[in-house]
Design an enzyme around this catalytic site. Sequence first.
Site, PDB file in Angstrom:
ATOM      1  N   GLU A 161      31.455 -15.847 -25.120  1.00  0.00           N
ATOM      2  CA  GLU A 161      30.460 -14.802 -24.871  1.00  0.00           C
ATOM      3  C   GLU A 161      29.216 -14.858 -25.869  1.00  0.00           C
ATOM      4  O   GLU A 161      28.334 -14.524 -25.612  1.00  0.00           O
ATOM      5  CB  GLU A 161      30.809 -13.334 -24.743  1.00  0.00           C
ATOM      6  CG  GLU A 161      31.773 -13.073 -23.771  1.00  0.00           C
ATOM      7  CD  GLU A 161      33.341 -13.591 -23.648  1.00  0.00           C
ATOM      8  OE1 GLU A 161      33.494 -14.355 -24.625  1.00  0.00           O
ATOM      9  OE2 GLU A 161      34.028 -13.130 -22.892  1.00  0.00           O
ATOM     10  N   GLU A 196      40.459 -12.964 -20.804  1.00  0.00           N
ATOM     11  CA  GLU A 196      40.825 -11.571 -20.925  1.00  0.00           C
ATOM     12  C   GLU A 196      41.606 -11.270 -19.699  1.00  0.00           C
ATOM     13  O   GLU A 196      42.724 -10.434 -20.034  1.00  0.00           O
ATOM     14  CB  GLU A 196      39.623 -10.723 -20.724  1.00  0.00           C
ATOM     15  CG  GLU A 196      38.635 -11.052 -22.104  1.00  0.00           C
ATOM     16  CD  GLU A 196      37.405 -10.339 -22.037  1.00  0.00           C
ATOM     17  OE1 GLU A 196      36.528 -10.738 -21.160  1.00  0.00           O
ATOM     18  OE2 GLU A 196      36.843  -9.535 -22.756  1.00  0.00           O
TER      19      GLU A 196
HETATM   20  N1  CO8 Z   1      29.835 -17.743 -14.002  1.00  0.00           N
HETATM   21  C1  CO8 Z   1      29.488 -18.264 -12.968  1.00  0.00           C
HETATM   22  N2  CO8 Z   1      29.386 -19.650 -12.522  1.00  0.00           N
HETATM   23  C2  CO8 Z   1      30.147 -20.412 -13.225  1.00  0.00           C
HETATM   24  C3  CO8 Z   1      30.868 -19.889 -14.213  1.00  0.00           C
HETATM   25  C4  CO8 Z   1      30.823 -18.439 -14.701  1.00  0.00           C
HETATM   26  N3  CO8 Z   1      31.458 -17.990 -15.724  1.00  0.00           N
HETATM   27  N4  CO8 Z   1      31.480 -21.167 -14.909  1.00  0.00           N
HETATM   28  C5  CO8 Z   1      31.402 -22.117 -14.126  1.00  0.00           C
HETATM   29  N5  CO8 Z   1      30.355 -21.776 -12.978  1.00  0.00           N
HETATM   30  C6  CO8 Z   1      29.899 -22.441 -11.933  1.00  0.00           C
HETATM   31  C7  CO8 Z   1      28.832 -23.551 -12.411  1.00  0.00           C
HETATM   32  O1  CO8 Z   1      27.557 -22.868 -12.611  1.00  0.00           O
HETATM   33  C8  CO8 Z   1      28.820 -24.736 -11.406  1.00  0.00           C
HETATM   34  O2  CO8 Z   1      28.285 -24.312 -10.413  1.00  0.00           O
HETATM   35  P1  CO8 Z   1      27.103 -24.916  -9.560  1.00  0.00           P
HETATM   36  O3  CO8 Z   1      28.096 -26.347  -9.030  1.00  0.00           O
HETATM   37  O4  CO8 Z   1      26.586 -24.302  -8.518  1.00  0.00           O
HETATM   38  O5  CO8 Z   1      26.016 -25.562 -10.650  1.00  0.00           O
HETATM   39  C9  CO8 Z   1      30.224 -24.727 -11.182  1.00  0.00           C
HETATM   40  O6  CO8 Z   1      30.943 -23.655 -11.359  1.00  0.00           O
HETATM   41  C10 CO8 Z   1      31.176 -25.739 -11.787  1.00  0.00           C
HETATM   42  O7  CO8 Z   1      30.855 -25.726 -13.138  1.00  0.00           O
HETATM   43  P2  CO8 Z   1      30.224 -26.899 -14.210  1.00  0.00           P
HETATM   44  O8  CO8 Z   1      29.273 -27.685 -13.275  1.00  0.00           O
HETATM   45  O9  CO8 Z   1      29.511 -26.114 -15.111  1.00  0.00           O
HETATM   46  O10 CO8 Z   1      31.608 -27.349 -14.612  1.00  0.00           O
HETATM   47  P3  CO8 Z   1      31.809 -28.566 -15.774  1.00  0.00           P
HETATM   48  O11 CO8 Z   1      33.207 -29.180 -15.684  1.00  0.00           O
HETATM   49  O12 CO8 Z   1      30.671 -29.142 -16.129  1.00  0.00           O
HETATM   50  O13 CO8 Z   1      31.935 -27.432 -17.001  1.00  0.00           O
HETATM   51  C11 CO8 Z   1      32.868 -25.185 -17.919  1.00  0.00           C
HETATM   52  C12 CO8 Z   1      32.984 -26.500 -16.946  1.00  0.00           C
HETATM   53  C13 CO8 Z   1      32.806 -25.644 -19.496  1.00  0.00           C
HETATM   54  C14 CO8 Z   1      33.683 -24.135 -17.664  1.00  0.00           C
HETATM   55  C15 CO8 Z   1      31.355 -24.649 -17.526  1.00  0.00           C
HETATM   56  O14 CO8 Z   1      31.317 -24.190 -16.337  1.00  0.00           O
HETATM   57  C16 CO8 Z   1      31.147 -23.330 -18.550  1.00  0.00           C
HETATM   58  O15 CO8 Z   1      30.632 -23.351 -19.600  1.00  0.00           O
HETATM   59  N6  CO8 Z   1      31.191 -22.099 -17.822  1.00  0.00           N
HETATM   60  C17 CO8 Z   1      30.836 -20.979 -18.330  1.00  0.00           C
HETATM   61  C18 CO8 Z   1      32.011 -20.734 -19.238  1.00  0.00           C
HETATM   62  C19 CO8 Z   1      31.550 -19.024 -19.882  1.00  0.00           C
HETATM   63  O16 CO8 Z   1      30.799 -18.967 -20.686  1.00  0.00           O
HETATM   64  N7  CO8 Z   1      32.387 -18.333 -19.617  1.00  0.00           N
HETATM   65  C20 CO8 Z   1      32.195 -16.843 -20.036  1.00  0.00           C
HETATM   66  C21 CO8 Z   1      31.358 -15.993 -19.209  1.00  0.00           C
HETATM   67  S1  CO8 Z   1      30.759 -14.492 -19.848  1.00  0.00           S
HETATM   68  C22 CO8 Z   1      32.150 -13.548 -19.709  1.00  0.00           C
HETATM   69  O17 CO8 Z   1      33.178 -13.916 -19.010  1.00  0.00           O
HETATM   70  C23 CO8 Z   1      32.006 -12.135 -20.285  1.00  0.00           C
HETATM   71  C24 CO8 Z   1      33.215 -11.251 -19.728  1.00  0.00           C
HETATM   72  C25 CO8 Z   1      32.806  -9.837 -20.012  1.00  0.00           C
HETATM   73  C26 CO8 Z   1      31.582  -9.368 -19.200  1.00  0.00           C
HETATM   74  C27 CO8 Z   1      31.542  -7.760 -19.559  1.00  0.00           C
HETATM   75  C28 CO8 Z   1      30.378  -7.583 -19.142  1.00  0.00           C
HETATM   76  C29 CO8 Z   1      30.048  -5.924 -19.614  1.00  0.00           C
END
Ligand code: CO8
Length: 258
Positions: free
Chosen positions: A132, A112
């Site tokens: 999401e 976004e």
């Molecule tokens: N939020 C918080 N922490 C995150 C996020 C996130 N979106 N993405 C990654 N991290 C963190 C992980 O928790 C991890 O932390 P730690 O080392 O402390 O465990 C660190 O970043 C590294 O991530 P991964 O170990 O998971 O790395 P990978 O290479 O295995 O995976 C991915 C990478 C595929 C990107 C994976 O991290 C993932 O799926 N992340 C989440 C992606 C996601 O779902 N994003 C959408 C979030 S919802 C959103 O954006 C809604 C927006 C509007 C909200 C409006 C509210 C009203």
Amino acid sequence: MKNLLCEIDNNVGLVTVNRPKSLNALNPETLEEIRLLFKELAQKEDLVGVILTGAGDKAFVAGADISAMQQYDALAGRKFGRLGHRAMEAVGSLPRPVIAAVNGFALGGGCELALACDIRICSDNAKFGQPEVNLGVIPGFGGTQRLPRLVGTGQALEILLTGDMLNAEEACRIGLVNRVVPQAELLTHCYGIMEKISQKGPLAVRLCKEAVHAGIEMDLARACRYEADLFGVCFASEDQSEGMKAFLEKRKAQFKGC
Ligand code: CO8
């Protein structure tokens, strides 16, 4: 600022979301910093434009910060959504071009954020998505609105409803990004675009952006009338007479931005 880096070189801003440990996820503090920084950048008269990217070589922005959102109730969720909208609006309404240099994951709020920019260029390792629905929510920073406006409702709905990730080539094919470049060349490529823009009439650049963004919200007839008004405004500038004079004299125009 705690979560953003900003440097300005040759009047081009480079803004980096700097939370690499959480893949540059957007927490409330970061969103507020984005809003404040872009409001401040909007005051800089000499600014050519801004390149927006993420720290590290893995992520642009991996979304809104899930750990921050996890405990929200409805009111907190709404407040967070509004905060996100204000940040995206500050990026989109900067009266200068903003290029998203997407250097890895651009998921959820990260996709976004890229959508709020004017031009999107990505590296070959980039991945896009609106995951999401995997979390039981809908996009909250404009994804359900800006994505269909950019790629069409059919493509947008597939991305929004499946939560699937698109690789760089697929994103380029559907028009979500303009170009895919090798990661090592991403910033150089974006600076190259800014260099070209810096050679143009600054007022014309501003008005082009305004015409596109305002016009897309209007019906075609009204939008074309608005374009004619802005076209007319150009003729109040020294840059218009210099630009046309330079063409006729077969020389490069020396624009002053007035
Ligand atoms: N939020 C918080 N922490 C995150 C996020 C996130 N979106 N993405 C990654 N991290 C963190 C992980 O928790 C991890 O932390 P730690 O080392 O402390 O465990 C660190 O970043 C590294 O991530 P991964 O170990 O998971 O790395 P990978 O290479 O295995 O995976 C991915 C990478 C595929 C990107 C994976 O991290 C993932 O799926 N992340 C989440 C992606 C996601 O779902 N994003 C959408 C979030 S919802 C959103 O954006 C809604 C927006 C509007 C909200 C409006 C509210 C009203």
